[in-house]
Design a protein around this motif. Structure first.
Motif, PDB file in Angstrom:
ATOM      1  N   GLU A 330      58.619  23.054  22.823  1.00 32.28           N
ATOM      2  CA  GLU A 330      57.861  24.081  23.263  1.00 32.28           C
ATOM      3  C   GLU A 330      56.990  23.979  24.591  1.00 32.28           C
ATOM      4  O   GLU A 330      57.493  22.612  24.758  1.00 32.28           O
ATOM      5  N   PRO A 331      57.190  25.022  24.871  1.00 28.49           N
ATOM      6  CA  PRO A 331      57.003  25.060  26.666  1.00 28.49           C
ATOM      7  C   PRO A 331      55.712  24.126  27.423  1.00 28.49           C
ATOM      8  O   PRO A 331      54.678  24.843  26.439  1.00 28.49           O
ATOM      9  N   GLY A 332      56.055  23.608  27.667  1.00 26.02           N
ATOM     10  CA  GLY A 332      54.945  22.698  28.639  1.00 26.02           C
ATOM     11  C   GLY A 332      54.618  21.497  27.979  1.00 26.02           C
ATOM     12  O   GLY A 332      53.348  20.805  27.987  1.00 26.02           O
ATOM     13  N   THR A 333      54.974  20.920  26.852  1.00 27.50           N
ATOM     14  CA  THR A 333      55.483  19.307  26.557  1.00 27.50           C
ATOM     15  C   THR A 333      56.294  18.851  26.884  1.00 27.50           C
ATOM     16  O   THR A 333      57.378  19.183  27.329  1.00 27.50           O
ATOM     17  N   ASN A 334      56.060  17.520  26.240  1.00 33.01           N
ATOM     18  CA  ASN A 334      57.442  16.554  26.681  1.00 33.01           C
ATOM     19  C   ASN A 334      58.267  16.913  26.089  1.00 33.01           C
ATOM     20  O   ASN A 334      58.964  16.177  25.261  1.00 33.01           O
ATOM     21  N   PRO A 335      59.326  16.816  27.054  1.00 38.74           N
ATOM     22  CA  PRO A 335      60.580  17.001  26.473  1.00 38.74           C
ATOM     23  C   PRO A 335      61.280  15.830  25.630  1.00 38.74           C
ATOM     24  O   PRO A 335      62.037  16.311  24.554  1.00 38.74           O
ATOM     25  N   GLY A 336      60.690  14.555  25.493  1.00 35.12           N
ATOM     26  CA  GLY A 336      60.687  13.557  25.098  1.00 35.12           C
ATOM     27  C   GLY A 336      60.460  13.901  23.557  1.00 35.12           C
ATOM     28  O   GLY A 336      60.555  11.848  23.406  1.00 35.12           O
ATOM     29  N   PHE A 337      59.488  14.433  23.424  1.00 37.05           N
ATOM     30  CA  PHE A 337      58.577  14.674  22.129  1.00 37.05           C
ATOM     31  C   PHE A 337      58.916  14.920  21.533  1.00 37.05           C
ATOM     32  O   PHE A 337      58.336  15.135  20.001  1.00 37.05           O
ATOM     33  N   LEU A 338      59.968  16.083  21.534  1.00 33.24           N
ATOM     34  CA  LEU A 338      60.324  16.939  20.773  1.00 33.24           C
ATOM     35  C   LEU A 338      59.580  17.464  19.748  1.00 33.24           C
ATOM     36  O   LEU A 338      59.529  17.789  18.261  1.00 33.24           O
ATOM     37  N   TYR A 339      58.330  18.168  20.052  1.00 34.50           N
ATOM     38  CA  TYR A 339      57.242  19.051  19.172  1.00 34.50           C
ATOM     39  C   TYR A 339      57.751  19.811  19.225  1.00 34.50           C
ATOM     40  O   TYR A 339      58.359  20.810  20.537  1.00 34.50           O
ATOM     41  N   GLN A 340      57.795  20.865  18.262  1.00 33.92           N
ATOM     42  CA  GLN A 340      58.699  22.537  17.508  1.00 33.92           C
ATOM     43  C   GLN A 340      57.741  23.091  17.247  1.00 33.92           C
ATOM     44  O   GLN A 340      57.160  21.975  15.859  1.00 33.92           O
ATOM     45  N   GLN A 341      57.503  23.992  16.611  1.00 34.60           N
ATOM     46  CA  GLN A 341      57.115  25.608  15.907  1.00 34.60           C
ATOM     47  C   GLN A 341      58.384  25.327  15.076  1.00 34.60           C
ATOM     48  O   GLN A 341      59.117  24.479  15.166  1.00 34.60           O
ATOM     49  N   ASN A 342      57.892  25.515  13.708  1.00 32.57           N
ATOM     50  CA  ASN A 342      58.344  26.089  12.343  1.00 32.57           C
ATOM     51  C   ASN A 342      58.039  27.474  11.656  1.00 32.57           C
ATOM     52  O   ASN A 342      57.371  27.569  11.322  1.00 32.57           O
ATOM     53  N   THR A 343      59.161  27.933  12.107  1.00 31.78           N
ATOM     54  CA  THR A 343      59.038  29.274  11.111  1.00 31.78           C
ATOM     55  C   THR A 343      59.356  29.889   9.833  1.00 31.78           C
ATOM     56  O   THR A 343      59.774  28.128   9.122  1.00 31.78           O
ATOM     57  N   MET A 344      59.741  30.456   9.371  1.00 37.05           N
ATOM     58  CA  MET A 344      60.242  31.466   8.393  1.00 37.05           C
ATOM     59  C   MET A 344      62.241  30.885   7.991  1.00 37.05           C
ATOM     60  O   MET A 344      63.105  30.395   7.161  1.00 37.05           O
ATOM     61  N   ARG A 345      62.485  30.758   9.411  1.00 43.46           N
ATOM     62  CA  ARG A 345      63.680  29.738   9.700  1.00 43.46           C
ATOM     63  C   ARG A 345      64.108  28.584   8.935  1.00 43.46           C
ATOM     64  O   ARG A 345      64.738  27.939   8.479  1.00 43.46           O
ATOM     65  N   ASP A 346      63.209  27.903   9.236  1.00 44.33           N
ATOM     66  CA  ASP A 346      62.575  26.423   8.739  1.00 44.33           C
ATOM     67  C   ASP A 346      62.605  26.276   7.079  1.00 44.33           C
ATOM     68  O   ASP A 346      63.165  24.972   6.850  1.00 44.33           O
ATOM     69  N   ALA A 347      62.114  27.331   6.990  1.00 41.09           N
ATOM     70  CA  ALA A 347      61.642  27.496   5.622  1.00 41.09           C
ATOM     71  C   ALA A 347      63.280  27.737   4.314  1.00 41.09           C
ATOM     72  O   ALA A 347      63.785  27.303   3.878  1.00 41.09           O
ATOM     73  N   MET A 348      63.931  28.694   5.198  1.00 41.22           N
ATOM     74  CA  MET A 348      65.247  28.754   4.874  1.00 41.22           C
ATOM     75  C   MET A 348      66.262  27.030   4.662  1.00 41.22           C
ATOM     76  O   MET A 348      66.902  26.793   4.155  1.00 41.22           O
ATOM     77  N   ILE A 349      66.211  27.060   5.812  1.00 41.63           N
ATOM     78  CA  ILE A 349      66.655  24.700   6.276  1.00 41.63           C
ATOM     79  C   ILE A 349      65.947  23.957   4.950  1.00 41.63           C
ATOM     80  O   ILE A 349      66.966  23.773   4.411  1.00 41.63           O
ATOM     81  N   ALA A 350      64.961  24.480   4.767  1.00 41.26           N
ATOM     82  CA  ALA A 350      64.849  23.003   3.659  1.00 41.26           C
ATOM     83  C   ALA A 350      65.147  24.224   2.104  1.00 41.26           C
ATOM     84  O   ALA A 350      64.918  22.230   1.373  1.00 41.26           O
ATOM     85  N   GLY A 351      64.692  25.072   2.282  1.00 43.79           N
ATOM     86  CA  GLY A 351      65.032  25.456   0.529  1.00 43.79           C
ATOM     87  C   GLY A 351      66.442  25.220   0.433  1.00 43.79           C
ATOM     88  O   GLY A 351      66.931  24.974  -0.866  1.00 43.79           O
ATOM     89  N   THR A 352      67.517  25.836   1.269  1.00 43.24           N
ATOM     90  CA  THR A 352      69.396  25.393   1.499  1.00 43.24           C
ATOM     91  C   THR A 352      69.632  23.960   1.104  1.00 43.24           C
ATOM     92  O   THR A 352      70.290  24.096   0.264  1.00 43.24           O
ATOM     93  N   THR A 353      68.731  23.357   2.350  1.00 46.89           N
ATOM     94  CA  THR A 353      69.619  21.816   1.733  1.00 46.89           C
ATOM     95  C   THR A 353      69.018  21.145   0.999  1.00 46.89           C
ATOM     96  O   THR A 353      69.791  20.358   0.004  1.00 46.89           O
ATOM     97  N   LEU A 354      67.846  21.330   0.748  1.00 49.28           N
ATOM     98  CA  LEU A 354      67.320  20.246  -0.628  1.00 49.28           C
ATOM     99  C   LEU A 354      68.291  20.662  -2.192  1.00 49.28           C
ATOM    100  O   LEU A 354      68.470  20.084  -2.815  1.00 49.28           O
TER     101      LEU A 354
END
Length: 517
Positions: A330-354
């Motif tokens: 996310e903009p303004g956060t430490n690149p080494g901290f790997l902090y990111q938001q979580n959208t409906m795209r991630d819901a698609m990843i979770a549902g299909t992967t599981l």
């Protein structure tokens, strides 16, 4: 000859037809094939991962005993409650890359006496070791979850590793059990799941599989089950994505009596070098992300085929102990901290992967979403005293009904989600039964088309059903601290059960779980 007038009429017709095409429904028929020989979906497929990375541990799980944020032994009570409700079966710690620089004795004893270290992998921050072995294993006891310790092979020794096993597991009198008692823990925790190093092909030491296979045999030989009860579950550092040679060497060179699991790591992204924003993405980027996510089907299939060659009885588990979406921070956060938001795209990843893991439950018997709090595809995000649950959390909460349930095989041909000259299966399905209830988890990844799914469930003799859904207005929607409940599970009613057919109408980019009995 085409006139300007004809072009205008054609353009008008196309403009009228295009919305109809966008809103058109696709249909699929699913055959449900119950079988007495079906495997049980191991609950450990629904595991999680907590690395000393960014704000996963410090500022995530752990705020310290003196924090004004309500906590139990320094761990946030709201996170404890959320993970208990999620029913997480296992939790992996302390890494990740961090594991192969971690020396466990630095994290025991009085906190004010613990040495510091620099986290060379993730942001170059100073690690004060205030969250160590006791803190993690006591947290697992509080959560009622199985601890998964990833131990240091890359920069450690056999003695350091086996001393840790003895420290947490030995019941009798020994130097390590006495040290544990000195640190105010009389009874051992009985840790069964152990990772013998992490990503040995990369941050664990840039090793060849042949070299690591020999190292694994050495470490595994000296790992003693100090509980004298169930065997330890020893997991070899496995392949990076499609490195099938790595799996081949481990399965060929390591005797079955020394290994219980082989790991696999694979992340979903737009492009590895240009991962893109977690929230500001277009359809082409969405398509590419889902293309890498759905690649999991091929990876699991091909790695399993290699394992089957050396282990037809399937005694050794495939352990996908790092998976999930990976984008730019996310903009303004430490690149080494790997902090990111979580959208409906991630819901698609979770549902299909599981669903993929469920359908390969004969070989995939453990997995760990990366990561639990504030890192990559997290199920929980925190900001000071605030906490929110992500769309991924809600998908995994719906799917927890599959834990330790008997797989019901399904067969279908998925409609296609096409973009430019490529296509993906738009539909993902898995099913299971437990305690007299049948559950069907269905994902429609298409970003604009409704999906009607007809499940032939005559063999199950179902009488009634209910449903839950995770959906939203835009693929880019997410839960923010200003609007933490924008995306939640909701009741789902757009289905009917009649004459042995369960007809479900899924909105675009949605995840649905139907319960029937």
């Amino acid at each position: 000859m085409t006139t300007k007038k004809n072009i205008g009429i054609k353009g008008l017709l196309l403009s009228l037809l295009f919305p109809l095409a966008i809103n058109a429904q696709q249909k699929a028929t699913v055959s449900v094939l119950p079988s007495a020989d079906s495997p049980v979906i191991n609950k450990n497929i629904y595991g999680h991962f907590s690395e000393h990375l960014g704000r996963c541990i410090y500022g995530g799980f752990y705020v310290g005993e003196k924090s004004t944020i309500p906590n139990t032994n320094g761990v946030r009570n709201d996170i404890i409650a959320a993970l208990k409700e999620l029913g997480i079966p296992n939790l992996r710690w302390p890494g990740g890359c961090f594991a192969d620089t971690y020396h466990w004795k630095d994290g025991i004893g009085p906190k004010q006496d613990r040495p510091t270290m620099v986290n060379q992998w993730w942001g170059g921050v100073t690690e004060d070791n205030s969250f160590g072995t006791h803190d993690f294993l006591d947290l697992c006891e509080t959560l009622g979850t199985e601890p998964y310790l990833a131990a240091n092979v890359g920069s450690g020794t056999v003695k350091e590793f086996t001393d840790w096993v003895a420290y947490v597991n030995h019941q009798g009198k020994s130097p390590m059990s006495e040290l544990r008692k000195k640190n105010n823990r009389d009874t051992p925790w009985g840790v069964k799941i152990w990772g013998v190093g992490n990503e040995m092909w990369g941050c664990g030491g840039n090793m060849t599989p042949e070299y690591y296979a020999n190292l694994f045999k050495q470490y595994s030989t000296f790992m003693t089950d100090w509980n004298n009860s169930d065997k330890l579950f020893r997991i070899a550092s496995g392949a990076n994505v499609a490195d099938y040679h790595w799996t081949e060497v481990l399965m060929r060179d390591i005797p079955r009596n020394l290994i219980e699991g082989v790991a696999l790591h694979s992340y979903s992204f737009v492009e590895w070098e240009k991962k893109g924003s977690s929230t500001q993405f277009d359809e082409a980027q969405y398509f590419k992300t889902m293309e890498t996510a759905l690649k999991m089907e091929e990876l699991v299939t091909k790695h399993s085929e290699i394992m089957d060659k050396y282990d037809p009885a399937k005694k050794t588990a495939l352990v996908v102990d790092e998976w999930g979406g990976w984008y730019e921070v996310e903009p303004g956060t430490n690149p080494g901290f790997l902090y990111q938001q979580n959208t409906m795209r991630d819901a698609m990843i979770a549902g299909t992967t599981l669903n993929i893991f469920n359908n390969h439950a004969d070989r995939v018997r453990m997995a760990n979403l990366a990561q639990t709090v504030n890192v990559l595809q997290a199920v929980i995000l925190t900001e000071n005293d605030k906490m929110l649950l992500t769309p991924t959390y809600h998908v995994m909460h719906m799917y927890k009904v599959h834990q330790d349930a008997k797989l019901i095989p399904v067969k279908f041909t998925s409609p296609e989600y096409k973009l430019a000259d490529k296509s993906l299966p738009a539909l993902s399905v898995s099913a299971s039964e437990k305690d007299g209830k049948k559950h069907f988890s269905i994902v429609n990844i298409h970003p604009s088309q409704t999906m009607t799914v007809e499940l032939d469930v005559k063999a199950l003799n179902l009488k009634n059903a209910s449903g839950r859904i995770v959906a939203s207005g835009k693929l880019q929607d997410f839960n923010s601290f200003a609007d933490p409940n924008k995306i939640t599970e909701k009741e789902f009613k757009d289905f009917k059960l009649k004459n042995g057919t369960l007809t479900v109408t899924l909105p675009a980019f949605s995840v649905v779980v139907i319960e029937a009995k």
